[in-house]
Write an enzyme that holds these catalytic residues in place. Structure first.
Site, PDB file in Angstrom:
ATOM      1  CB  THR A  44      -3.514   7.863   4.317  1.00  0.00           C
ATOM      2  OG1 THR A  44      -3.376   6.913   5.384  1.00  0.00           O
ATOM      3  CG2 THR A  44      -4.525   7.354   3.310  1.00  0.00           C
ATOM      4  CD  GLU A  45      -2.472   2.560   4.532  1.00  0.00           C
ATOM      5  OE1 GLU A  45      -1.610   1.708   4.246  1.00  0.00           O
ATOM      6  OE2 GLU A  45      -2.936   2.703   5.677  1.00  0.00           O
ATOM      7  CE  LYS A  63       2.079   9.726   7.749  1.00  0.00           C
ATOM      8  NZ  LYS A  63       1.072   8.951   6.987  1.00  0.00           N
ATOM      9  CB  THR A  64       4.943   3.594   9.612  1.00  0.00           C
ATOM     10  OG1 THR A  64       3.796   4.327  10.071  1.00  0.00           O
ATOM     11  CG2 THR A  64       5.509   2.774  10.765  1.00  0.00           C
ATOM     12  CE  LYS A  75       0.855   7.088  13.239  1.00  0.00           C
ATOM     13  NZ  LYS A  75       1.044   7.414  11.819  1.00  0.00           N
ATOM     14  CB  SER A 107      -6.925   6.628  13.654  1.00  0.00           C
ATOM     15  OG  SER A 107      -7.074   7.954  14.087  1.00  0.00           O
ATOM     16  CG  ASP A 160       1.342   2.861  11.324  1.00  0.00           C
ATOM     17  OD1 ASP A 160       1.528   1.781  10.726  1.00  0.00           O
ATOM     18  OD2 ASP A 160       0.654   3.785  10.859  1.00  0.00           O
ATOM     19  CD  GLU A 217       4.322   7.311  10.990  1.00  0.00           C
ATOM     20  OE1 GLU A 217       3.374   7.025  10.230  1.00  0.00           O
ATOM     21  OE2 GLU A 217       4.897   6.491  11.713  1.00  0.00           O
ATOM     22  N   GLY A 226      -1.627  10.415   8.396  1.00  0.00           N
ATOM     23  CA  GLY A 226      -2.195  10.707   7.092  1.00  0.00           C
ATOM     24  C   GLY A 226      -1.338  11.690   6.312  1.00  0.00           C
ATOM     25  NE  ARG A 265       9.030   2.918  -8.154  1.00  0.00           N
ATOM     26  CZ  ARG A 265       9.594   2.099  -9.047  1.00  0.00           C
ATOM     27  NH1 ARG A 265      10.902   2.077  -9.198  1.00  0.00           N
ATOM     28  NH2 ARG A 265       8.835   1.318  -9.800  1.00  0.00           N
TER      29      ARG A 265
END
Length: 233
Positions: free
Chosen positions: A13-14, A17-18, A39, A43, A56, A117, A120, A178
């Site tokens: 997660t984080e 992806k979005t 999506k 959550s 997102d 998408e 997580g 990155r």
């Protein structure tokens, strides 16, 4: 003819992806394709203008050139920013994969390409027996893997690529994002992943302070991805 489609999975997660999904949408639009985004499970939502909004999902809407109805774009939206199966249980919601497959089928009639998408990482639980890998299998579309470039990413990426292959899914390519501008030896990490992942590297997105998905699209090879999707189709 149904649209091309792909499932965007992440190593964690984080990890963007979005952001990468939005960049892909911009890239597809530049080739003249009508691009839609889903999506399916989100959550973390707030009520605004009488509707639940997820950040997102809103970003995907802004990047897409084909607007999907909210209940088609995101069949399941929960308020709490926690693991989806926990959020759904707390709200009495059953995360029905069949409903998502039906929404995806409808979306595919409205656009040339649909970017789906995930939520997580690749194996986030949806209920007691299913996870997001099962959702990808049910959709039966190629996967694009987003690798968040930070310490530990090599193992996460290789394990995820292995999980994708074990489900009989096609890994259409991967993107190095990155997320940590202070990561040591990122180029060497990317070179290692190129040697070990049997799918094309679609691009390396630098750390962009503005998080401008249109700029990120400049770093993606959507032509190679589209060739792969057409071959799969």
């Amino acid at each position: 003819m149904s649209a091309l489609s792909l499932f965007v999975a992440g190593t964690d997660t984080e990890i963007g992806k979005t952001f990468v999904s939005c960049a892909l949408l911009h890239g597809f639009a530049r080739t003249g394709l009508r691009a839609a985004a889903m999506k399916p499970i989100a959550s973390g939502a707030v009520m605004r203008d009488g509707m639940l909004h997820n950040e997102d999902a809103d970003q995907l809407d802004a990047a897409a050139t084909v607007a999907l109805p909210p209940d088609m774009r995101t069949p399941f939206m929960m308020r709490e920013p926690i693991a989806p199966h926990i959020a759904a249980a707390r709200e009495g919601i059953a995360l029905d994969i069949g409903r998502i497959v039906d929404a995806h089928r409808e979306a595919s009639t409205l656009a040339d390409i649909v970017v789906v998408e995930g939520v997580g990482g690749f194996r986030v639980p949806l209920d007691e027996t299913h996870d997001t890998a099962d959702l990808a299998v049910a959709l039966n579309v190629p996967v694009v893997l987003v690798v968040g470039m930070r310490l530990g990413c090599i193992s996460h990426a290789l394990l995820t690529a292995e999980a994708i292959a074990s489900r009989g899914l096609t890994l259409a390519g991967w993107v190095a994002n990155r997320v940590d501008p202070n990561m040591l030896y990122p180029d060497e990490n990317i070179a290692t992943l190129k040697q070990r992942i049997a799918a094309p590297l679609l691009g390396v997105i630098p750390h962009l302070t503005s998080r401008d998905a249109a700029r990120a699209a400049d770093h993606l090879d959507v032509r190679t991805l589209l060739d792969t999707l057409h071959l799969k189709d």
